[in-house]
Design a protein around this motif. Sequence first.
Motif, mmCIF file in Angstrom:
data_model
loop_
_atom_site.group_PDB
_atom_site.id
_atom_site.type_symbol
_atom_site.label_atom_id
_atom_site.label_comp_id
_atom_site.label_asym_id
_atom_site.label_seq_id
_atom_site.Cartn_x
_atom_site.Cartn_y
_atom_site.Cartn_z
ATOM 1 N N CYS A 22 -18.883 4.425 19.185
ATOM 2 C CA CYS A 22 -19.326 5.446 18.239
ATOM 3 C C CYS A 22 -18.428 5.367 16.994
ATOM 4 O O CYS A 22 -17.223 5.136 17.103
ATOM 5 C CB CYS A 22 -19.218 6.812 18.883
ATOM 6 S SG CYS A 22 -19.429 8.126 17.701
ATOM 7 N N ILE A 24 -17.089 7.570 15.272
ATOM 8 C CA ILE A 24 -15.968 8.527 15.177
ATOM 9 C C ILE A 24 -14.657 7.874 15.637
ATOM 10 O O ILE A 24 -13.583 8.397 15.380
ATOM 11 C CB ILE A 24 -16.208 9.855 15.955
ATOM 12 C CG1 ILE A 24 -16.414 9.619 17.442
ATOM 13 C CG2 ILE A 24 -17.350 10.658 15.367
ATOM 14 C CD1 ILE A 24 -16.454 10.914 18.263
ATOM 15 N N THR A 46 -19.331 15.486 24.597
ATOM 16 C CA THR A 46 -19.635 14.040 24.676
ATOM 17 C C THR A 46 -18.705 13.266 23.747
ATOM 18 O O THR A 46 -18.123 12.254 24.135
ATOM 19 C CB THR A 46 -21.101 13.778 24.248
ATOM 20 O OG1 THR A 46 -21.906 14.716 24.903
ATOM 21 C CG2 THR A 46 -21.541 12.375 24.533
ATOM 22 N N CYS A 47 -18.560 13.805 22.494
ATOM 23 C CA CYS A 47 -17.703 13.116 21.518
ATOM 24 C C CYS A 47 -16.253 13.153 22.007
ATOM 25 O O CYS A 47 -15.522 12.165 21.892
ATOM 26 C CB CYS A 47 -17.791 13.787 20.154
ATOM 27 S SG CYS A 47 -19.451 14.185 19.635
ATOM 28 N N PHE A 50 -15.673 10.668 24.745
ATOM 29 C CA PHE A 50 -15.616 9.311 24.184
ATOM 30 C C PHE A 50 -14.246 9.045 23.566
ATOM 31 O O PHE A 50 -13.602 8.037 23.868
ATOM 32 C CB PHE A 50 -16.729 9.097 23.141
ATOM 33 C CG PHE A 50 -16.488 7.874 22.307
ATOM 34 C CD1 PHE A 50 -16.629 6.604 22.845
ATOM 35 C CD2 PHE A 50 -16.041 7.983 20.992
ATOM 36 C CE1 PHE A 50 -16.348 5.471 22.093
ATOM 37 C CE2 PHE A 50 -15.755 6.854 20.234
ATOM 38 C CZ PHE A 50 -15.920 5.601 20.791
ATOM 39 N N THR A 106 -20.752 14.778 13.373
ATOM 40 C CA THR A 106 -21.233 13.969 14.514
ATOM 41 C C THR A 106 -22.763 14.123 14.656
ATOM 42 O O THR A 106 -23.396 14.760 13.814
ATOM 43 C CB THR A 106 -20.562 14.455 15.813
ATOM 44 O OG1 THR A 106 -20.875 15.838 15.963
ATOM 45 C CG2 THR A 106 -19.055 14.276 15.773
ATOM 46 N N CYS A 107 -23.302 13.577 15.744
ATOM 47 C CA CYS A 107 -24.757 13.659 15.954
ATOM 48 C C CYS A 107 -25.208 15.107 15.957
ATOM 49 O O CYS A 107 -26.226 15.450 15.353
ATOM 50 C CB CYS A 107 -25.135 13.027 17.296
ATOM 51 S SG CYS A 107 -24.709 11.296 17.400
ATOM 52 N N ASN A 137 -21.646 9.854 12.347
ATOM 53 C CA ASN A 137 -22.375 10.079 13.602
ATOM 54 C C ASN A 137 -22.994 8.802 14.165
ATOM 55 O O ASN A 137 -23.249 7.841 13.436
ATOM 56 C CB ASN A 137 -23.454 11.147 13.383
ATOM 57 C CG ASN A 137 -24.490 10.679 12.389
ATOM 58 O OD1 ASN A 137 -25.264 9.771 12.675
ATOM 59 N ND2 ASN A 137 -24.500 11.263 11.198
ATOM 60 N N GLY A 138 -23.247 8.842 15.455
ATOM 61 C CA GLY A 138 -23.808 7.676 16.142
ATOM 62 C C GLY A 138 -25.302 7.503 15.904
ATOM 63 O O GLY A 138 -25.898 6.530 16.359
#
Length: 426
Positions: A22, A24, A46-47, A50, A106-107, A137-138
Motif C-alpha cells: 500500500c 501509505i 486495516t491500514c 499493514f 487512505t481508502c 490510498n490504495g
Amino acid sequence: MKTLLQNKPNSYCETGNYHTFCPISCVSWLYQKIEDSFFLVIGTKTCGYFLQNALSVMIFSEPRYAMAQLEEGDISAQYNEYSELLKLCLKIKKDRHPKVIFWIGTCTTEIIKMDLESTAKKIEAEIEVPIVVANANGLDYSFTQGEDTVLASLIKKAPLRKKNYLNPTTPQLFLFGSLPNFLSTQLSLELSTQGIKVAGWLPSSKFTQLPSIAPGDFVCGVHPYLSRAASTLIRQRKCKLIIAPFPIGPDGTRAWIEKICITLGYSISGLKEREKQIWNKLVEYTNKLEGKTVFFTGDNLLEVSLARVLTSCKMKVCEIGIPYLDKRYQAGELELLEQICQEQGIRMPKIVEKPDNYNQLDRIREFQPDLVITGMALANPLEARGINTKWNVEFTFAQIHGFGNSENLLKLITRPLSRTEHLVHT
Ligand code: SF4
C-alpha cells in the motif's frame, strides 16, 4: 519519440490484479528523510495492521508516524472530524514538536469523501504548524507512488523565489526524490565534478529548509515513480523538467549526468571512461548474469530502470510488469533501454502495465526464467517450484543510486542465483 512509437505493440495493459505494498508505506522512509516532520495516517485498522506488519521492527523505535484510527462514529458522521483531528494534532505538537505534520489520506477517507484539505487549513491556523495533506490510498496508487503524492503536495509549500527586473535570477537546478542524505550528497558531488551546482533537493532533510524555486528553474527526478511531482513542478511552479534516464546502475547514472550536462550547456568530461571502469569492476557479477533470463512481476515502478541495467548485463528480460507507466516522464529511461536493445540486436522486452498475477504465473511457467523479481506473496511458492526469486521490495529500501552503489545493486540481483548454485554444489 519516433523510436518509442515503434515500441508501442510491446506495451499493453492487463487487469491490475497484482500484489503490491500500500502507498501509505512511504511514511517509513519519508519520516526518516524529513527530520522535523510527523506523519499522521488517517485510516482504519486495516491500514494500521499493514503498517505494523510491513514496517516490522521500526515500530519499536518511537517513529514519527501514527494512525488516526477511524471508528464507526467517524464513518457515519456522528463525530466531528475537525475536533477529533485538532485534539490529535495538539497532542502531536506538544509531545513531538514537529515543524510540519503530514496527513496521509487512505481508502476510507477517499470513500467517505472526508474533506481533509479544508479541515487541515482550519487546524493549521489553530495550532500554528503547517499541515501537508496527501492522499496515498490504495485505490488510486501503488507502493512507491505514495512518495509521489506526498512530494506533489509538499512542492506546493516550497517558498517561491521571486524574479525581479533589477536582479533577475538565473535558472537553477533542483533535484527531486527522497534519498538518504549521504546518497543525495554523492549525486550532487557527481554533478559538481562536471561543474554543475545543485541548488537544492525536494524533499530537503528539514521542512524548514525547503528550497525556494522560481519559474524557469530546471528540475530533474532521481526516481522513476515521481510523475505527479514532476507535473506539479511543471504546471504549478513553471519549472523546466529534464527528462533523463534515472541514476540507477552505471549506464543510468552516466546517461542521467550526461542529459543534465547537455540540457544546461555544460561539456561532459570523463563520463564514458568512468562508466567503463565501474563495469570492469563488476565483471564477477555480470559474468554470472550474462545469458540468464529474468521476469519482473511488477510492484514498485522501478522495473524499467532495473530491466535496463540487467539488459546492459546481457540478461534476457522476458517481461517487465509495472503498476503504472508514465511514458512521458519515463521517456528517457525507455529510450535508453531501446538503445541498449538495439546495440545488442535484441527486441525490446514486453512491458505489461497493471499486470495480472494469475496470467503472469502462466507465463512464468511457460518461460521458466532463471530469476523472477517479485513480491513476497509469490516468492516462496515460486521457490518451492524450483524458480529463483528476488524480493522486489528490497530495491526500494536498498541503496541502488549512483556509480558508487552499482555493486550493491548487482549483488542483490546475483544473490539468489549464487545461493542456488551453492545449494546444488553442497
Ligand atoms: S489499501 Fe487502503 S485500506 Fe488498505 S492499507 Fe492501504 S490505505 Fe489502508
